[in-house]
Motif scaffolding. Structure first.
Motif, PDB file in Angstrom:
ATOM      1  N   VAL A   1      19.833   5.640  -2.106  1.00  0.00           N
ATOM      2  CA  VAL A   1      19.349   4.268  -1.984  1.00  0.00           C
ATOM      3  C   VAL A   1      18.202   4.265  -0.987  1.00  0.00           C
ATOM      4  N   SER A   2      17.059   3.749  -1.390  1.00  0.00           N
ATOM      5  CA  SER A   2      15.867   3.720  -0.549  1.00  0.00           C
ATOM      6  C   SER A   2      15.330   2.303  -0.483  1.00  0.00           C
ATOM      7  N   ARG A   3      15.053   1.825   0.739  1.00  0.00           N
ATOM      8  CA  ARG A   3      14.494   0.486   0.926  1.00  0.00           C
ATOM      9  C   ARG A   3      13.128   0.591   1.585  1.00  0.00           C
ATOM     10  N   SER A   4      12.230  -0.292   1.187  1.00  0.00           N
ATOM     11  CA  SER A   4      10.872  -0.245   1.714  1.00  0.00           C
ATOM     12  C   SER A   4      10.579  -1.458   2.580  1.00  0.00           C
TER      13      SER A   4
ATOM     14  N   LEU B   1       8.406   3.497   3.377  1.00  0.00           N
ATOM     15  CA  LEU B   1       9.845   3.698   3.446  1.00  0.00           C
ATOM     16  C   LEU B   1      10.398   3.121   4.742  1.00  0.00           C
ATOM     17  N   SER B   2      11.444   2.304   4.636  1.00  0.00           N
ATOM     18  CA  SER B   2      12.080   1.706   5.801  1.00  0.00           C
ATOM     19  C   SER B   2      13.371   2.437   6.154  1.00  0.00           C
ATOM     20  N   ASN B   3      14.235   2.647   5.169  1.00  0.00           N
ATOM     21  CA  ASN B   3      15.455   3.424   5.391  1.00  0.00           C
ATOM     22  C   ASN B   3      15.932   4.031   4.083  1.00  0.00           C
ATOM     23  N   LEU B   4      16.750   5.057   4.216  1.00  0.00           N
ATOM     24  CA  LEU B   4      17.214   5.811   3.055  1.00  0.00           C
ATOM     25  C   LEU B   4      18.631   6.296   3.324  1.00  0.00           C
ATOM     26  N   VAL B   5      19.478   6.252   2.306  1.00  0.00           N
ATOM     27  CA  VAL B   5      20.833   6.796   2.399  1.00  0.00           C
ATOM     28  C   VAL B   5      21.096   7.634   1.156  1.00  0.00           C
TER      29      VAL B   5
ATOM     30  N   ALA C   1      23.256  11.722   4.178  1.00  0.00           N
ATOM     31  CA  ALA C   1      21.986  11.765   4.920  1.00  0.00           C
ATOM     32  C   ALA C   1      21.473  10.339   5.067  1.00  0.00           C
ATOM     33  N   THR C   2      21.057   9.992   6.287  1.00  0.00           N
ATOM     34  CA  THR C   2      20.547   8.657   6.574  1.00  0.00           C
ATOM     35  C   THR C   2      19.206   8.782   7.281  1.00  0.00           C
ATOM     36  N   TYR C   3      18.209   8.062   6.780  1.00  0.00           N
ATOM     37  CA  TYR C   3      16.888   8.066   7.420  1.00  0.00           C
ATOM     38  C   TYR C   3      16.520   6.653   7.838  1.00  0.00           C
ATOM     39  N   THR C   4      15.963   6.527   9.057  1.00  0.00           N
ATOM     40  CA  THR C   4      15.482   5.250   9.568  1.00  0.00           C
ATOM     41  C   THR C   4      14.050   5.425  10.042  1.00  0.00           C
ATOM     42  N   ALA C   5      13.139   4.628   9.514  1.00  0.00           N
ATOM     43  CA  ALA C   5      11.723   4.773   9.837  1.00  0.00           C
ATOM     44  C   ALA C   5      11.438   4.457  11.300  1.00  0.00           C
ATOM     45  N   ALA C   6      12.234   3.556  11.899  1.00  0.00           N
ATOM     46  CA  ALA C   6      11.996   3.156  13.281  1.00  0.00           C
ATOM     47  C   ALA C   6      12.087   4.339  14.238  1.00  0.00           C
ATOM     48  N   THR C   7      12.963   5.301  13.942  1.00  0.00           N
ATOM     49  CA  THR C   7      13.111   6.490  14.791  1.00  0.00           C
ATOM     50  C   THR C   7      12.476   7.726  14.163  1.00  0.00           C
ATOM     51  N   ASP C   8      12.172   7.652  12.860  1.00  0.00           N
ATOM     52  CA  ASP C   8      11.622   8.784  12.103  1.00  0.00           C
ATOM     53  C   ASP C   8      12.550   9.986  12.157  1.00  0.00           C
ATOM     54  N   LEU C   9      13.856   9.727  12.156  1.00  0.00           N
ATOM     55  CA  LEU C   9      14.859  10.788  12.158  1.00  0.00           C
ATOM     56  C   LEU C   9      15.713  10.693  10.900  1.00  0.00           C
TER      57      LEU C   9
ATOM     58  N   ARG D   1       0.817  -1.212   0.000  1.00  0.00           N
ATOM     59  CA  ARG D   1       0.000   0.000   0.000  1.00  0.00           C
ATOM     60  C   ARG D   1       0.856   1.271   0.000  1.00  0.00           C
ATOM     61  N   GLY D   2       2.122   1.127   0.303  1.00  0.00           N
ATOM     62  CA  GLY D   2       3.001   2.294   0.342  1.00  0.00           C
ATOM     63  C   GLY D   2       3.587   2.584  -1.029  1.00  0.00           C
ATOM     64  N   SER D   3       4.525   3.533  -1.074  1.00  0.00           N
ATOM     65  CA  SER D   3       5.131   3.934  -2.334  1.00  0.00           C
ATOM     66  C   SER D   3       6.644   3.971  -2.200  1.00  0.00           C
ATOM     67  N   LEU D   4       7.332   3.524  -3.262  1.00  0.00           N
ATOM     68  CA  LEU D   4       8.784   3.600  -3.289  1.00  0.00           C
ATOM     69  C   LEU D   4       9.279   5.037  -3.286  1.00  0.00           C
ATOM     70  N   LEU D   5       8.431   5.978  -3.653  1.00  0.00           N
ATOM     71  CA  LEU D   5       8.851   7.375  -3.750  1.00  0.00           C
ATOM     72  C   LEU D   5       8.389   8.228  -2.576  1.00  0.00           C
TER      73      LEU D   5
END
Length: 242
Positions: free
Chosen positions: A145-148, A155-159, A178-186, A42-46
């Motif tokens: 690089v984005s992983r779902s 979105l799960s994580n992004l670098v 830049a690094t994003y992690t969905a678990a912390t939403d930071l 249901r989510g989106s890669l973008l």
């Protein structure tokens, strides 16, 4: 003769399409237009910024335009002036531009990750809009690089690496990574991060964090803050009125 194709993960058209029967590879050239399916997700890669996740409703699809396309072994590769859009295309949808884009799928044909290279630019919202769900945000870098989450598609994580630049109304943040992690939403900015707002400029920080939930920035280390002339003027005015 306007060739088209349909398979589990993609369907599209181009000026010339070659199908290699022995390997199952599809190769398309010139004016490539491909729809990428996300399976039951249901989510989106973008969906890389708040208010763009779209985790409810029908499965999300993206449409990609490029000069060249290859699909083989659960991988779709786009080359040359690549433009990816989450459907429907409205002008404010999540969208990405790059010189190369690779979309990876699981064995069950679920969209798993994207890899973008060469002058990557990600945008969301309408240019000039400063608030509300259509607010304009932009992220640029040399690679991304984005992983779902395979179950939800969110979105799960992004670098993002190389001259990272993140813009939104009232602020500009830059850094080498830049690094994003969905678990912390930071979203974490490192490698000489810098933040500019209407009131101040933050430099020399070890790390800058963007708290997506609260839409605020946090700095760590022995950072430096310089207040802008506009902020100093406003402070002086406030002191005079007391």
């Amino acid at each position: 003769g306007e060739p088209k194709w349909t398979q589990a993960q993609t369907e599209g058209r181009a000026e010339r399409v070659t199908i290699r029967n022995q390997t199952g590879e599809i190769h398309a050239e010139n004016n490539v237009d491909v729809k990428v399916f996300s399976g039951a997700q249901r989510g989106s890669l973008l969906a890389m910024f708040p208010a763009s996740a779209g985790t409810n409703g029908a499965p999300r699809e993206i449409e990609v335009f490029a000069r060249e396309f290859t699909a083989k072994d659960h991988r779709a590769t786009f080359l040359g002036d690549v433009r990816a859009h989450q459907l429907p295309i409205t002008g404010g949808e999540p969208r990405l531009r790059s010189g190369e884009l690779v979309v990876n799928f699981t064995a069950s044909n679920q969209a798993e990750s994207i890899q973008a290279r060469q002058d990557v630019v990600y945008e969301q919202g309408f240019t000039g809009v400063t608030n509300g769900p259509a607010i304009y945000r932009k992220l640029s870098s040399r690679t991304l690089v984005s992983r779902s989450d395979v179950k939800t598609g969110a979105l799960s994580n992004l670098v993002a690496e190389g001259d990272v630049r993140m813009e939104q109304p009232g602020s500009l943040a830059t850094g080498g990574r830049a690094t994003y992690t969905a678990a912390t939403d930071l979203l974490e900015l490192t490698d000489r991060p810098r933040l500019e707002t209407l009131e101040l400029v933050v430099t020399d920080a070890r790390t800058l964090f963007w708290d997506k939930t609260r839409n605020r920035f946090l700095a760590t280390g022995l950072f430096k803050i310089n207040f802008t002339p506009a902020a100093m003027k406003q402070t002086t005015k406030a002191l005079k009125t007391r």
